[in-house]
Design an enzyme around this catalytic site. Structure first.
Site, short mmCIF file in Angstrom:
data_model
loop_
_atom_site.label_atom_id
_atom_site.label_comp_id
_atom_site.label_asym_id
_atom_site.label_seq_id
_atom_site.Cartn_x
_atom_site.Cartn_y
_atom_site.Cartn_z
N GLN A 51 -32.68 -0.34 -13.50
CA GLN A 51 -32.38 -0.02 -14.87
C GLN A 51 -32.95 1.38 -15.57
O GLN A 51 -32.29 1.57 -16.42
CB GLN A 51 -32.57 -1.16 -15.51
CG GLN A 51 -32.07 -2.41 -15.18
CD GLN A 51 -32.40 -3.63 -16.06
OE1 GLN A 51 -33.39 -4.41 -15.78
NE2 GLN A 51 -31.98 -3.66 -17.15
N HIS A 140 -31.11 -7.57 -9.87
CA HIS A 140 -30.87 -6.03 -9.95
C HIS A 140 -31.45 -5.32 -8.83
O HIS A 140 -30.72 -4.43 -8.58
CB HIS A 140 -31.76 -5.77 -11.27
CG HIS A 140 -31.08 -5.71 -12.64
ND1 HIS A 140 -30.02 -5.15 -13.08
CD2 HIS A 140 -31.45 -6.43 -13.61
CE1 HIS A 140 -29.69 -5.17 -14.34
NE2 HIS A 140 -30.58 -6.23 -14.62
#
Length: 176
Positions: A51, A140
């Site tokens: 991220q 993720h």
């Protein structure tokens, strides 16, 4: 500690499988600290390295209530060893999907093995919000985002809302 820029979907880095950390160095420890600062600033309860544009298997979480003392966790190379058969549903959001939320079902409890910031192997059992948060962040690391758990229709709605939101922010920035 630095506040790092957070990538917004559909950035391609968010869909890549991350590489394991081979050596826990001072640079890795600095990244963990910067990720925590970024997460708290956002504010959020979890943040994975992709991220912030780093394709390494690193995540941070802190599920403590806002009015309680922080309880930050730094996980390197986390892996789920066991997951319960019973599921729980939480309304999930994601710092890479600003202002977008949806109910996601996940195992209610997980056992996770990881390295801490000193390179020492740890194992925890998590339930409730912590279990959900850790699973969300590990996703993720595997190139999976929370909308991948939704129906095609719900995912499409969220992606269109996100595109509209980002176009509005781009126009506002251009007008300044």
């Amino acid at each position: 500690m630095a506040i790092l820029p957070i990538l917004v979907a559909p950035h391609p880095v968010l869909k890549q499988k991350c590489e394991p950390v081979t050596d826990v160095t001072d640079d890795i420890r600095q990244l963990l600290d910067d990720m925590l600062a970024t997460m708290y600033d956002a504010p959020g309860v979890g943040l994975a390295a992709p991220q912030v544009g780093v394709s390494k298997r690193i995540l941070v979480v802190d599920c403590a209530p806002r009015d309680a003392d922080p309880q930050p966790m730094k996980l390197i190379n986390p892996e789920i060893l066991a997951a319960s058969d019973d599921l729980s549903t939480y309304e999930e959001g994601c710092l890479s999907f600003p202002d977008q939320y949806a109910d996601v079902k996940r195992p209610a409890r997980v056992t996770v093995r990881y390295l801490d910031e000193n390179g020492t192997q740890q194992e925890i059992e998590a339930d409730g919000l912590l279990a959900t948060c850790i699973q969300h962040e590990i996703d993720h690391l595997d190139g999976i985002v929370f909308v991948d758990h939704l129906s095609t229709v719900k995912r499409g709605i969220i992606m269109r809302k996100l595109q509209k939101l980002m176009r509005g922010k781009d126009r506002a920035a251009a007008a300044e």
